[in-house]
Enzyme design. Structure first.
Site, PDB file in Angstrom:
ATOM      1  CG  HIS A   1      -1.786   1.270   1.658  1.00 34.10           C
ATOM      2  ND1 HIS A   1      -1.420   2.011   2.571  1.00 34.10           N
ATOM      3  CD2 HIS A   1      -2.690   1.940   0.633  1.00 34.10           C
ATOM      4  CE1 HIS A   1      -2.292   3.020   2.302  1.00 34.10           C
ATOM      5  NE2 HIS A   1      -3.060   2.995   1.342  1.00 34.10           N
TER       6      HIS A   1
ATOM      7  CD  GLU B   1      -2.617   2.658  -3.757  1.00 36.72           C
ATOM      8  OE1 GLU B   1      -3.170   3.795  -3.802  1.00 36.72           O
ATOM      9  OE2 GLU B   1      -2.955   1.662  -3.091  1.00 36.72           O
ATOM     10  CG  HIS B   2       0.339   6.265  -0.474  1.00 28.84           C
ATOM     11  ND1 HIS B   2      -0.527   7.421  -0.236  1.00 28.84           N
ATOM     12  CD2 HIS B   2      -0.852   5.479  -0.270  1.00 28.84           C
ATOM     13  CE1 HIS B   2      -1.504   7.303   0.452  1.00 28.84           C
ATOM     14  NE2 HIS B   2      -1.818   5.798   0.312  1.00 28.84           N
TER      15      HIS B   2
ATOM     16  CD  GLU C   1      -4.775   5.867   3.342  1.00 29.98           C
ATOM     17  OE1 GLU C   1      -5.141   4.682   2.906  1.00 29.98           O
ATOM     18  OE2 GLU C   1      -3.534   6.356   2.921  1.00 29.98           O
TER      19      GLU C   1
END
Length: 442
Positions: free
Chosen positions: A70, A73-74, A150
Protein backbone atom coordinates in the site's frame (compact mmCIF):
# COMPACT_ATOMS: atom_id res chain seq x y z
CA UNK A 1 -6.22 6.03 -3.86
CA UNK A 2 -7.26 3.26 -1.53
CA UNK A 3 -10.62 1.78 -2.42
CA UNK A 4 -9.59 -1.72 -1.38
CA UNK A 5 -8.32 -0.52 1.99
CA UNK A 6 -11.78 0.94 2.54
CA UNK A 7 -13.34 -2.33 1.39
CA UNK A 8 -11.35 -4.23 4.01
CA UNK A 9 -12.97 -2.16 6.78
CA UNK A 10 -16.55 -2.63 5.59
CA UNK A 11 -19.03 -4.91 7.36
CA UNK A 12 -21.15 -5.57 4.30
CA UNK A 13 -20.46 -7.58 1.16
CA UNK A 14 -18.22 -6.47 -1.67
CA UNK A 15 -19.63 -6.21 -5.20
CA UNK A 16 -21.01 -9.58 -6.27
CA UNK A 17 -21.28 -9.25 -10.04
CA UNK A 18 -18.45 -11.18 -11.70
CA UNK A 19 -19.55 -11.76 -15.28
CA UNK A 20 -20.20 -10.07 -18.55
CA UNK A 21 -23.68 -11.58 -18.58
CA UNK A 22 -23.79 -11.98 -22.35
CA UNK A 23 -22.06 -8.62 -22.87
CA UNK A 24 -19.09 -7.60 -25.01
CA UNK A 25 -16.79 -9.95 -26.85
CA UNK A 26 -13.76 -9.97 -24.54
CA UNK A 27 -10.40 -10.82 -26.10
CA UNK A 28 -6.93 -11.33 -24.66
CA UNK A 29 -3.32 -11.71 -25.74
CA UNK A 30 0.18 -11.58 -24.24
CA UNK A 31 3.03 -9.30 -25.29
CA UNK A 32 6.50 -10.69 -25.93
CA UNK A 33 7.68 -9.38 -22.54
CA UNK A 34 4.97 -11.34 -20.71
CA UNK A 35 2.38 -8.61 -20.13
CA UNK A 36 -1.13 -10.05 -20.27
CA UNK A 37 -3.67 -7.83 -22.04
CA UNK A 38 -7.48 -7.98 -21.89
CA UNK A 39 -9.67 -5.90 -24.22
CA UNK A 40 -13.37 -5.27 -23.50
CA UNK A 41 -15.05 -3.34 -26.34
CA UNK A 42 -17.81 -0.89 -25.39
CA UNK A 43 -18.63 1.54 -28.21
CA UNK A 44 -21.55 3.39 -26.59
CA UNK A 45 -19.43 6.45 -25.74
CA UNK A 46 -15.95 7.54 -26.96
CA UNK A 47 -14.33 6.78 -23.61
CA UNK A 48 -11.83 4.18 -22.41
CA UNK A 49 -10.99 2.75 -18.98
CA UNK A 50 -7.31 1.86 -18.72
CA UNK A 51 -6.21 -0.37 -15.82
CA UNK A 52 -2.92 -1.99 -14.86
CA UNK A 53 -3.11 -4.80 -12.32
CA UNK A 54 -0.04 -6.18 -10.54
CA UNK A 55 -0.12 -9.68 -9.10
CA UNK A 56 0.90 -8.56 -5.64
CA UNK A 57 -1.03 -7.24 -2.67
CA UNK A 58 -0.74 -6.83 1.05
CA UNK A 59 -0.64 -10.61 1.56
CA UNK A 60 2.71 -10.53 -0.27
CA UNK A 61 4.25 -8.00 2.13
CA UNK A 62 7.49 -9.36 3.64
CA UNK A 63 7.33 -10.35 7.28
CA UNK A 64 7.69 -7.27 9.48
CA UNK A 65 6.92 -4.89 6.60
CA UNK A 66 3.12 -4.87 6.68
CA UNK A 67 1.71 -2.07 4.56
CA UNK A 68 4.59 -1.94 2.08
CA UNK A 69 2.37 -2.81 -0.93
CA UNK A 70 0.00 0.00 0.00
CA UNK A 71 2.86 2.40 0.77
CA UNK A 72 4.41 1.71 -2.63
CA UNK A 73 1.05 2.40 -4.26
CA UNK A 74 1.33 5.93 -2.82
CA UNK A 75 4.94 6.26 -3.91
CA UNK A 76 4.10 5.26 -7.50
CA UNK A 77 2.77 8.81 -7.94
CA UNK A 78 6.13 10.38 -7.04
CA UNK A 79 7.41 10.48 -10.60
CA UNK A 80 10.13 9.20 -12.91
CA UNK A 81 13.07 10.91 -14.57
CA UNK A 82 10.91 11.54 -17.64
CA UNK A 83 7.79 12.60 -15.74
CA UNK A 84 8.33 14.46 -12.42
CA UNK A 85 6.06 13.93 -9.42
CA UNK A 86 2.53 15.14 -10.03
CA UNK A 87 2.78 15.39 -13.81
CA UNK A 88 0.80 12.22 -14.50
CA UNK A 89 -2.12 13.41 -12.35
CA UNK A 90 -2.02 16.91 -13.86
CA UNK A 91 -2.18 15.49 -17.39
CA UNK A 92 -5.11 13.22 -16.52
CA UNK A 93 -6.94 16.19 -14.99
CA UNK A 94 -6.16 18.50 -17.93
CA UNK A 95 -7.62 15.90 -20.30
CA UNK A 96 -10.83 15.76 -18.29
CA UNK A 97 -10.15 12.25 -17.06
CA UNK A 98 -10.26 10.51 -13.69
CA UNK A 99 -7.65 8.35 -12.02
CA UNK A 100 -7.26 6.25 -8.93
CA UNK A 101 -5.36 3.33 -7.47
CA UNK A 102 -6.00 0.71 -4.82
CA UNK A 103 -4.29 -2.07 -2.93
CA UNK A 104 -6.03 -5.27 -1.91
CA UNK A 105 -4.86 -8.50 -0.32
CA UNK A 106 -3.98 -10.16 -3.64
CA UNK A 107 -3.35 -7.34 -6.10
CA UNK A 108 -2.57 -3.66 -6.65
CA UNK A 109 -4.21 -1.71 -9.48
CA UNK A 110 -3.89 1.69 -11.15
CA UNK A 111 -6.50 3.11 -13.50
CA UNK A 112 -7.58 6.08 -15.57
CA UNK A 113 -10.82 6.83 -17.38
CA UNK A 114 -10.26 9.14 -20.34
CA UNK A 115 -11.42 10.04 -23.84
CA UNK A 116 -10.41 7.26 -26.23
CA UNK A 117 -7.96 9.47 -28.17
CA UNK A 118 -5.89 9.88 -25.00
CA UNK A 119 -5.40 6.16 -24.39
CA UNK A 120 -1.88 6.18 -25.82
CA UNK A 121 -0.86 8.94 -23.40
CA UNK A 122 -2.06 6.90 -20.43
CA UNK A 123 -0.16 3.86 -21.66
CA UNK A 124 3.03 5.89 -22.06
CA UNK A 125 2.84 7.24 -18.52
CA UNK A 126 1.91 3.90 -16.93
CA UNK A 127 4.56 1.96 -18.86
CA UNK A 128 7.17 4.52 -17.78
CA UNK A 129 6.49 4.12 -14.07
CA UNK A 130 6.36 0.33 -14.41
CA UNK A 131 10.16 0.31 -14.56
CA UNK A 132 11.50 3.85 -14.07
CA UNK A 133 10.13 4.95 -10.72
CA UNK A 134 12.42 7.41 -8.94
CA UNK A 135 12.20 7.30 -5.18
CA UNK A 136 14.18 10.18 -3.76
CA UNK A 137 14.76 9.99 -0.04
CA UNK A 138 13.03 13.35 0.42
CA UNK A 139 9.61 11.94 -0.56
CA UNK A 140 9.67 8.89 1.71
CA UNK A 141 9.06 10.36 5.16
CA UNK A 142 6.31 12.80 4.11
CA UNK A 143 4.40 10.10 2.24
CA UNK A 144 4.83 7.67 5.13
CA UNK A 145 3.29 10.33 7.35
CA UNK A 146 0.34 10.52 4.95
CA UNK A 147 -0.22 6.77 5.31
CA UNK A 148 0.11 6.94 9.09
CA UNK A 149 -2.49 9.70 9.21
CA UNK A 150 -4.72 7.66 6.90
CA UNK A 151 -4.54 4.79 9.38
CA UNK A 152 -5.26 7.09 12.33
CA UNK A 153 -8.36 8.45 10.62
CA UNK A 154 -9.69 5.11 9.34
CA UNK A 155 -8.77 2.76 12.15
CA UNK A 156 -7.40 4.32 15.32
CA UNK A 157 -10.43 6.60 15.73
CA UNK A 158 -13.04 4.18 14.40
CA UNK A 159 -14.18 1.38 16.76
CA UNK A 160 -15.91 -0.57 13.97
CA UNK A 161 -12.65 -0.66 12.00
CA UNK A 162 -10.80 -1.77 15.11
CA UNK A 163 -13.27 -4.63 15.51
CA UNK A 164 -12.84 -5.63 11.85
CA UNK A 165 -9.07 -5.74 12.25
CA UNK A 166 -9.25 -7.73 15.46
CA UNK A 167 -11.66 -10.25 13.97
CA UNK A 168 -9.53 -10.77 10.86
CA UNK A 169 -6.41 -11.23 12.98
CA UNK A 170 -8.27 -13.83 15.05
CA UNK A 171 -9.79 -15.63 12.06
CA UNK A 172 -6.47 -15.94 10.20
CA UNK A 173 -4.05 -17.27 12.78
CA UNK A 174 -1.24 -17.91 10.30
CA UNK A 175 -2.18 -16.52 6.90
CA UNK A 176 -1.38 -12.85 6.01
CA UNK A 177 -5.05 -12.17 5.23
CA UNK A 178 -5.20 -11.52 8.97
CA UNK A 179 -2.87 -8.51 8.60
CA UNK A 180 -4.55 -5.23 7.58
CA UNK A 181 -3.94 -4.04 4.03
CA UNK A 182 -2.79 -0.65 5.25
CA UNK A 183 -0.40 -2.35 7.70
CA UNK A 184 0.12 -2.26 11.45
CA UNK A 185 0.96 1.18 12.78
CA UNK A 186 4.29 0.19 14.37
CA UNK A 187 5.46 -1.47 11.15
CA UNK A 188 4.37 1.37 8.86
CA UNK A 189 6.51 3.69 10.99
CA UNK A 190 9.62 1.66 10.07
CA UNK A 191 9.03 1.41 6.30
CA UNK A 192 11.80 3.10 4.31
CA UNK A 193 13.14 3.70 0.80
CA UNK A 194 15.03 0.38 0.68
CA UNK A 195 11.87 -1.58 1.57
CA UNK A 196 9.91 0.19 -1.16
CA UNK A 197 12.59 -0.27 -3.83
CA UNK A 198 13.07 -3.95 -3.01
CA UNK A 199 9.33 -4.55 -3.27
CA UNK A 200 9.10 -2.52 -6.49
CA UNK A 201 11.95 -4.41 -8.14
CA UNK A 202 10.44 -7.75 -7.14
CA UNK A 203 6.87 -7.26 -8.32
CA UNK A 204 6.64 -4.37 -10.79
CA UNK A 205 7.48 -6.07 -14.07
CA UNK A 206 5.49 -6.66 -17.27
CA UNK A 207 5.33 -10.41 -16.78
CA UNK A 208 3.70 -9.81 -13.38
CA UNK A 209 1.11 -7.36 -14.71
CA UNK A 210 -2.24 -7.41 -16.49
CA UNK A 211 -3.39 -4.57 -18.73
CA UNK A 212 -7.17 -4.24 -19.02
CA UNK A 213 -8.68 -1.76 -21.48
CA UNK A 214 -12.47 -1.39 -21.62
CA UNK A 215 -14.22 1.09 -23.87
CA UNK A 216 -14.45 2.44 -27.37
CA UNK A 217 -11.49 0.46 -28.68
CA UNK A 218 -10.68 -2.53 -30.85
CA UNK A 219 -8.35 -5.39 -30.07
CA UNK A 220 -6.03 -4.48 -32.95
CA UNK A 221 -5.82 -0.88 -31.77
CA UNK A 222 -4.99 -1.86 -28.20
CA UNK A 223 -2.42 -4.40 -29.38
CA UNK A 224 -0.67 -1.77 -31.48
CA UNK A 225 -0.65 0.83 -28.68
CA UNK A 226 0.43 -1.71 -26.05
CA UNK A 227 3.28 -2.99 -28.23
CA UNK A 228 4.57 0.56 -28.73
CA UNK A 229 4.45 1.45 -25.02
CA UNK A 230 4.37 -1.48 -22.60
CA UNK A 231 6.11 -3.69 -25.13
CA UNK A 232 9.28 -1.64 -24.69
CA UNK A 233 9.52 -2.43 -20.97
CA UNK A 234 12.18 -5.06 -20.37
CA UNK A 235 10.99 -8.16 -18.51
CA UNK A 236 12.71 -9.34 -15.35
CA UNK A 237 12.56 -12.98 -16.37
CA UNK A 238 10.38 -15.40 -14.45
CA UNK A 239 7.28 -14.12 -12.69
CA UNK A 240 7.98 -13.62 -8.95
CA UNK A 241 6.88 -16.44 -6.68
CA UNK A 242 4.24 -15.55 -4.12
CA UNK A 243 4.93 -17.29 -0.81
CA UNK A 244 1.70 -17.85 1.12
CA UNK A 245 1.53 -19.95 4.31
CA UNK A 246 -1.49 -22.21 4.60
CA UNK A 247 -4.04 -21.46 7.32
CA UNK A 248 -4.40 -24.41 9.73
CA UNK A 249 -7.76 -26.11 10.13
CA UNK A 250 -9.63 -24.14 12.86
CA UNK A 251 -10.45 -26.02 16.05
CA UNK A 252 -11.77 -23.36 18.46
CA UNK A 253 -14.53 -20.76 18.33
CA UNK A 254 -13.24 -17.30 19.18
CA UNK A 255 -15.10 -14.37 20.73
CA UNK A 256 -13.98 -10.78 21.16
CA UNK A 257 -15.39 -7.38 22.09
CA UNK A 258 -14.52 -3.80 21.23
CA UNK A 259 -16.09 -1.32 23.63
CA UNK A 260 -15.75 2.40 23.07
CA UNK A 261 -17.64 5.52 24.19
CA UNK A 262 -17.97 6.59 20.55
CA UNK A 263 -20.14 3.57 19.69
CA UNK A 264 -23.76 4.67 19.29
CA UNK A 265 -25.16 1.52 17.69
CA UNK A 266 -23.99 -1.90 18.95
CA UNK A 267 -23.48 -4.60 16.32
CA UNK A 268 -22.89 -8.33 16.24
CA UNK A 269 -20.61 -9.76 13.56
CA UNK A 270 -19.40 -13.27 12.85
CA UNK A 271 -16.78 -14.46 10.38
CA UNK A 272 -16.38 -18.07 9.25
CA UNK A 273 -13.24 -19.41 7.59
CA UNK A 274 -14.40 -20.91 4.27
CA UNK A 275 -13.01 -21.84 0.84
CA UNK A 276 -12.61 -19.14 -1.82
CA UNK A 277 -12.74 -19.21 -5.60
CA UNK A 278 -9.08 -20.16 -5.47
CA UNK A 279 -9.39 -23.08 -3.03
CA UNK A 280 -12.94 -24.45 -3.26
CA UNK A 281 -13.74 -27.90 -4.57
CA UNK A 282 -16.58 -28.55 -6.99
CA UNK A 283 -19.50 -26.17 -6.53
CA UNK A 284 -18.52 -25.03 -3.04
CA UNK A 285 -17.56 -21.48 -4.00
CA UNK A 286 -20.73 -20.82 -5.99
CA UNK A 287 -22.80 -22.53 -3.32
CA UNK A 288 -21.39 -20.22 -0.64
CA UNK A 289 -22.03 -17.23 -2.89
CA UNK A 290 -25.66 -18.24 -3.31
CA UNK A 291 -26.07 -19.23 0.35
CA UNK A 292 -25.04 -15.73 1.47
CA UNK A 293 -27.70 -14.27 -0.82
CA UNK A 294 -30.40 -16.68 0.35
CA UNK A 295 -29.87 -16.14 4.07
CA UNK A 296 -28.63 -12.56 4.12
CA UNK A 297 -29.16 -10.73 0.85
CA UNK A 298 -31.47 -7.89 1.89
CA UNK A 299 -34.90 -7.43 3.49
CA UNK A 300 -36.42 -10.57 1.92
CA UNK A 301 -33.64 -12.84 3.19
CA UNK A 302 -33.96 -15.51 5.85
CA UNK A 303 -31.99 -13.76 8.60
CA UNK A 304 -33.79 -10.45 8.09
CA UNK A 305 -37.16 -12.12 8.09
CA UNK A 306 -36.50 -14.15 11.22
CA UNK A 307 -34.58 -11.67 13.38
CA UNK A 308 -36.11 -8.37 12.24
CA UNK A 309 -39.63 -8.96 10.94
CA UNK A 310 -40.81 -11.97 12.95
CA UNK A 311 -39.00 -11.69 16.29
CA UNK A 312 -38.21 -7.98 16.41
CA UNK A 313 -34.81 -8.64 17.98
CA UNK A 314 -32.81 -6.75 15.35
CA UNK A 315 -33.16 -3.69 13.14
CA UNK A 316 -30.93 -5.19 10.47
CA UNK A 317 -29.41 -8.57 9.68
CA UNK A 318 -27.62 -10.10 6.72
CA UNK A 319 -24.73 -12.10 5.33
CA UNK A 320 -21.95 -11.77 2.76
CA UNK A 321 -19.23 -13.88 1.21
CA UNK A 322 -15.88 -12.71 -0.17
CA UNK A 323 -15.44 -15.24 -2.96
CA UNK A 324 -12.52 -13.65 -4.81
CA UNK A 325 -9.33 -14.65 -3.03
CA UNK A 326 -6.33 -16.86 -3.65
CA UNK A 327 -6.61 -18.73 -0.36
CA UNK A 328 -9.21 -19.39 2.35
CA UNK A 329 -11.62 -16.51 2.82
CA UNK A 330 -14.48 -15.07 4.89
CA UNK A 331 -18.20 -15.74 5.11
CA UNK A 332 -19.96 -13.30 7.39
CA UNK A 333 -23.28 -12.99 9.17
CA UNK A 334 -24.20 -9.87 11.10
CA UNK A 335 -27.06 -8.30 13.02
CA UNK A 336 -27.85 -4.97 14.67
CA UNK A 337 -29.90 -5.30 17.90
CA UNK A 338 -33.21 -3.57 18.43
CA UNK A 339 -33.63 -1.19 21.36
CA UNK A 340 -33.37 -3.05 24.66
CA UNK A 341 -31.92 -6.25 23.15
CA UNK A 342 -28.45 -7.20 24.37
CA UNK A 343 -25.79 -8.56 22.06
CA UNK A 344 -25.81 -11.78 24.08
CA UNK A 345 -29.55 -12.21 23.47
CA UNK A 346 -29.10 -11.44 19.79
CA UNK A 347 -26.26 -13.93 19.43
CA UNK A 348 -28.35 -16.68 21.03
CA UNK A 349 -31.19 -15.91 18.62
CA UNK A 350 -28.76 -15.86 15.68
CA UNK A 351 -27.36 -19.26 16.63
CA UNK A 352 -30.86 -20.67 16.99
CA UNK A 353 -31.86 -19.26 13.59
CA UNK A 354 -28.77 -20.64 11.89
CA UNK A 355 -29.43 -24.09 13.32
CA UNK A 356 -32.81 -24.08 11.60
CA UNK A 357 -31.40 -22.65 8.36
CA UNK A 358 -31.23 -25.86 6.31
CA UNK A 359 -34.77 -26.83 7.25
CA UNK A 360 -36.38 -23.39 6.99
CA UNK A 361 -34.40 -21.20 4.57
CA UNK A 362 -33.57 -23.44 1.64
CA UNK A 363 -36.92 -23.70 -0.12
CA UNK A 364 -37.13 -23.72 -3.91
CA UNK A 365 -38.65 -20.25 -4.30
CA UNK A 366 -36.11 -18.55 -2.03
CA UNK A 367 -33.22 -20.21 -3.88
CA UNK A 368 -34.60 -19.20 -7.29
CA UNK A 369 -35.16 -15.60 -6.18
CA UNK A 370 -31.58 -15.43 -4.90
CA UNK A 371 -30.23 -16.81 -8.18
CA UNK A 372 -32.20 -14.21 -10.11
CA UNK A 373 -30.87 -11.37 -7.95
CA UNK A 374 -27.25 -12.49 -8.21
CA UNK A 375 -27.30 -12.98 -11.97
CA UNK A 376 -29.19 -9.71 -12.48
CA UNK A 377 -26.56 -7.84 -10.46
CA UNK A 378 -23.83 -9.30 -12.61
CA UNK A 379 -25.63 -8.25 -15.78
CA UNK A 380 -26.25 -4.73 -14.48
CA UNK A 381 -22.53 -4.40 -13.79
CA UNK A 382 -21.87 -4.58 -17.53
CA UNK A 383 -23.35 -1.09 -17.88
CA UNK A 384 -20.18 0.27 -16.28
CA UNK A 385 -16.85 0.18 -18.11
CA UNK A 386 -14.94 0.45 -14.85
CA UNK A 387 -16.93 -2.41 -13.30
CA UNK A 388 -16.22 -4.63 -16.28
CA UNK A 389 -12.52 -3.80 -16.20
CA UNK A 390 -12.39 -4.45 -12.47
CA UNK A 391 -14.26 -7.75 -12.70
CA UNK A 392 -11.87 -9.17 -15.28
CA UNK A 393 -8.72 -7.62 -13.82
CA UNK A 394 -9.35 -8.87 -10.30
CA UNK A 395 -10.22 -12.36 -11.54
CA UNK A 396 -7.06 -12.72 -13.62
CA UNK A 397 -4.91 -11.26 -10.83
CA UNK A 398 -5.88 -14.11 -8.50
CA UNK A 399 -5.41 -16.83 -11.09
CA UNK A 400 -8.86 -17.16 -12.61
CA UNK A 401 -9.50 -17.09 -16.34
CA UNK A 402 -11.76 -15.18 -18.69
CA UNK A 403 -13.78 -18.36 -19.10
CA UNK A 404 -14.23 -18.59 -15.30
CA UNK A 405 -15.79 -15.12 -15.37
CA UNK A 406 -18.00 -15.92 -18.36
CA UNK A 407 -19.21 -19.15 -16.77
CA UNK A 408 -20.20 -17.60 -13.43
CA UNK A 409 -23.97 -17.21 -14.12
CA UNK A 410 -24.21 -20.77 -15.38
CA UNK A 411 -22.43 -22.06 -12.29
CA UNK A 412 -24.78 -20.11 -10.01
CA UNK A 413 -27.83 -21.44 -11.84
CA UNK A 414 -26.52 -25.00 -11.45
CA UNK A 415 -26.35 -24.87 -7.63
CA UNK A 416 -28.89 -27.15 -5.95
CA UNK A 417 -30.51 -27.12 -2.52
CA UNK A 418 -28.33 -30.05 -1.47
CA UNK A 419 -25.22 -28.04 -2.40
CA UNK A 420 -26.34 -25.19 -0.13
CA UNK A 421 -27.10 -27.56 2.72
CA UNK A 422 -23.73 -29.23 2.26
CA UNK A 423 -21.62 -26.06 2.49
CA UNK A 424 -23.69 -24.80 5.42
CA UNK A 425 -23.18 -28.02 7.36
CA UNK A 426 -19.45 -28.26 6.55
CA UNK A 427 -18.33 -24.67 6.89
CA UNK A 428 -20.74 -22.63 9.03
CA UNK A 429 -19.49 -24.22 12.23
CA UNK A 430 -18.70 -22.38 15.45
CA UNK A 431 -15.21 -23.87 15.61
CA UNK A 432 -14.51 -22.19 12.25
CA UNK A 433 -15.75 -18.80 13.45
CA UNK A 434 -14.89 -15.56 15.18
CA UNK A 435 -17.75 -13.64 16.78
CA UNK A 436 -17.33 -9.94 17.49
CA UNK A 437 -19.28 -7.50 19.64
CA UNK A 438 -19.15 -3.76 19.05
CA UNK A 439 -20.61 -1.97 22.04
CA UNK A 440 -20.49 1.31 23.90
CA UNK A 441 -18.12 1.45 26.86
CA UNK A 442 -20.02 1.67 30.12
Amino acid sequence: MDAAVKLELRTEAPLKGRTEGGGPDVSSFTLDNGLDVVVIPDHRVPVATHMVWYRNGSADDPLGQSGIAHFLEHLMFKGTEKHPAGEFSKVVSSLGGQENAFTSFDYTAYFQRIARENLKTMMEFEADRMSNLMLEEAVIAPERDVVLEERRMRVETDPSSQLSEAMAASLFLHHPYGIPIIGWMHEIEKLDRAHALDYYKRFYAPENAILVVAGDVTTDEVRRLADNTYGRVAPHGARPVRFRPREPEPVAARHLTVADPKVEQPTLQRLYLVPSSGTADGRDCHSLDLLAEVIGGGPTSYLYRKLVLERGLAVNAGAWYMASAMEETRFSVYAVPAQGVSLEQLEAALDETLKQMVAEALDFDAIERAKTRLVAESIYSTDSQSSLARIYGSALAIGETIEDVRRWPTEIEAVLKDDLASVAERFLLLRRSVTGYLKSAS
